[in-house]
Scaffold this motif. Structure first.
Motif, short mmCIF file in Angstrom:
data_model
loop_
_atom_site.label_atom_id
_atom_site.label_comp_id
_atom_site.label_asym_id
_atom_site.label_seq_id
_atom_site.Cartn_x
_atom_site.Cartn_y
_atom_site.Cartn_z
N ARG A 10 41.02 22.16 46.33
CA ARG A 10 40.83 22.69 44.98
C ARG A 10 40.29 24.12 45.09
N VAL A 11 40.76 24.99 44.22
CA VAL A 11 40.30 26.38 44.19
C VAL A 11 39.99 26.76 42.74
N ARG A 12 38.85 27.39 42.56
CA ARG A 12 38.47 27.93 41.26
C ARG A 12 38.22 29.42 41.41
N MET A 13 38.60 30.17 40.41
CA MET A 13 38.29 31.60 40.43
C MET A 13 38.10 32.11 39.02
N LYS A 14 37.38 33.21 38.93
CA LYS A 14 37.07 33.80 37.63
C LYS A 14 37.10 35.31 37.74
N ASP A 15 37.82 35.93 36.82
CA ASP A 15 37.86 37.39 36.66
C ASP A 15 38.37 38.11 37.90
N TYR A 16 39.35 37.50 38.58
CA TYR A 16 40.00 38.15 39.72
C TYR A 16 41.36 38.67 39.27
N LYS A 17 41.48 39.99 39.24
CA LYS A 17 42.71 40.65 38.80
C LYS A 17 43.13 40.12 37.42
N SER A 18 44.32 39.52 37.28
CA SER A 18 44.77 39.07 35.95
C SER A 18 44.28 37.67 35.60
N ILE A 19 43.50 37.05 36.48
CA ILE A 19 43.07 35.66 36.27
C ILE A 19 41.68 35.65 35.64
N ALA A 20 41.60 35.22 34.39
CA ALA A 20 40.31 35.13 33.72
C ALA A 20 39.53 33.93 34.24
N GLY A 75 39.48 43.72 30.73
CA GLY A 75 39.44 43.07 29.42
C GLY A 75 38.67 43.91 28.43
N PRO A 76 38.67 43.49 27.17
CA PRO A 76 37.94 44.26 26.16
C PRO A 76 36.43 44.26 26.40
N GLU A 77 35.92 43.18 27.02
CA GLU A 77 34.51 43.11 27.35
C GLU A 77 34.27 43.69 28.73
N ALA A 78 33.03 44.12 28.98
CA ALA A 78 32.67 44.68 30.29
C ALA A 78 32.60 43.55 31.31
N ILE A 79 33.35 43.69 32.41
CA ILE A 79 33.36 42.69 33.48
C ILE A 79 32.92 43.38 34.76
N ASP A 80 31.87 42.86 35.38
CA ASP A 80 31.35 43.54 36.57
C ASP A 80 31.21 42.63 37.77
N GLU A 81 31.82 41.42 37.73
CA GLU A 81 31.77 40.53 38.88
C GLU A 81 32.95 39.58 38.85
N PHE A 82 33.30 39.03 40.02
CA PHE A 82 34.32 37.99 40.09
C PHE A 82 33.86 36.90 41.05
N THR A 83 34.42 35.71 40.88
CA THR A 83 34.01 34.54 41.65
C THR A 83 35.22 33.84 42.23
N ILE A 84 35.13 33.43 43.49
CA ILE A 84 36.15 32.59 44.14
C ILE A 84 35.43 31.41 44.78
N GLU A 85 35.88 30.20 44.49
CA GLU A 85 35.28 28.99 45.04
C GLU A 85 36.36 28.08 45.59
#
Length: 387
Positions: A10-20, A75-85
């Motif tokens: 299983r893989v989870r990710m957040k805010d990596y390139k086009s993946i929210a 994105g319209p909001e400020a995003i300053d980090e990404f997560t990969i699990e």
């Protein structure tokens, strides 16, 4: 040694390139299916990012991709980090041990560094002699490890922690994922011969890989040739061609004894040879590779050969986990494709959505009323709601 298959579970990710945000369950053969530009490659690149960051530094891995602004989702909001699990399994004492590993990387607000590791964690579940669960691992928060102290805030701890036996297996398993986006122009080049090597990202060292297979794994070299003959009927096989200490490839055909060098091999034939070499390369046969990811394996392939290619992918997935991206309906135009192995990838308002095939489509395929390829051509394949 044969690796645990599937390796990734299983893989989870957040805010990596086009993946929210996404959570993807893996199978031994995982097909990421969707149109060009949907974000399939971004998902695969996140896995490659893990291997790159562990092999050098997170900053190097980000720089390789053009900087943090190119990695963070826009994105319209400020995003300053990404997560990969990731959840996966390593072999410990002959048994699979579940592992959870992940990190969050973000901008350094002090501007002393290009980025910082905001969190990194690793958990390995081991069964002891008396049945109890042992949990070696670590949890890093903003560069501080409980009971250990601090580390450089822009470095990952896992490469340092790999001196512990179980964590060494975790580190090397993640570093043993192989990725290929084949470039036939790169594959035609003459290169120094390197014995016992693995296929490069763009297909580099194809001749050396084929030569190694012929010398050390002749049965699987024959499998490569058999598949190639089924894909390209006029072909007999593809071999290494040695020129002094340099290496390239040559194609043997049914028409006489003549062999053709790389410049005379068609794009489709050379690309197919590269895919087959990736699936049966020495690192796979020797049990060193944990995963092989191939982008668009059907490129320049005649639609009638798609079934043979899928057979090769399926056979290889019995030895190593295989992940592919594809936009080809022909590849899935058969009634033995398991819908559980396919993830539909779409783009909605600039955001990549990845999900399992919706229940209606699964039922149609299960009842043999249609194929996934036919559903794709009709625009009916959609990810399950909430995917």
């Amino acid at each position: 040694m044969v690796r645990v298959v599937p390796f990734l579970q299983r893989v989870r990710m957040k805010d990596y390139k086009s993946i929210a945000s996404c959570e993807v369950a893996f199978t031994p053969l995982l097909v990421l299916l969707g149109p060009n530009g949907a974000g399939k490659s971004n998902f695969v690149d996140a896995l490659l990012f893990v291997a790159d960051a562990l092999g050098s530094t997170p900053a190097d891995a980000v720089a390789k991709r053009g900087g943090l602004s190119e990695v963070l989702r826009r994105g319209p909001e400020a995003i300053d980090e990404f997560t990969i699990e990731l959840e996966f399994a390593v072999e410990v004492d002959g048994e699979p041990a579940p592992v959870e590993y992940g990190f969050t990387l973000g901008r350094d607000i002090t501007e002393h560094r290009s980025l910082v590791v905001r969190r990194e964690y690793c958990l390995v579940r081991l069964t002891g002699n008396e049945g109890e669960i042992q949990r070696p691992g670590f949890n890093v928060e903003s560069g501080h490890i409980a009971g250990v102290g601090g580390i450089e805030p822009d470095r990952l701890f896992l490469p340092l922690a790999a001196t512990h036996s179980e964590l060494s297996k975790v580190y090397h398993s993640l570093r043993s994922m192989l990725f290929h986006h084949l470039d036939t122009d790169r594959m035609r080049q003459i290169e120094p011969d390197r014995r016992g090597t693995q296929l490069g990202y763009s297909g580099e060292r194809l001749g050396s890989v084929l030569g190694h297979l012929a010398r050390n794994h002749p049965t699987f070299k024959n499998r490569v040739d058999d598949y190639l003959k089924a894909i390209v009927p006029e072909a007999v096989g593809v071999n290494q061609r040695l020129i002094d200490t340099y290496s390239t490839v040559e194609l043997r055909t049914r028409s006489g004894e003549r062999s053709f060098g790389p410049e005379a091999i068609s794009e489709g034939t050379l690309h197919a040879a590269g895919v087959l070499a990736a699936l049966f390369q020495p690192a796979v046969l020797d049990g060193q590779a944990t995963l092989v990811a191939i982008e668009e394996p059907e490129t320049a392939l005649h639609p009638a050969a798609a079934g043979t290619l899928f057979d090769a992918l399926t056979e290889a997935s019995e030895r190593v986990q295989v992940v592919i991206t594809t936009q080809s309906a022909d590849l899935l135009d058969r009634d033995d494709v398991d819908p559980a192995s396919v993830r539909v990838v779409t783009m909605t308002d600039g955001i990549t959505v990845i999900g399992e095939i919706d229940e209606v489509s699964r039922r149609l395929v299960r009842d043999k009323r249609t194929t996934l390829g036919e559903l794709m051509r009709g625009g009916q394949l959609q990810p399950e709601a909430g995917g």
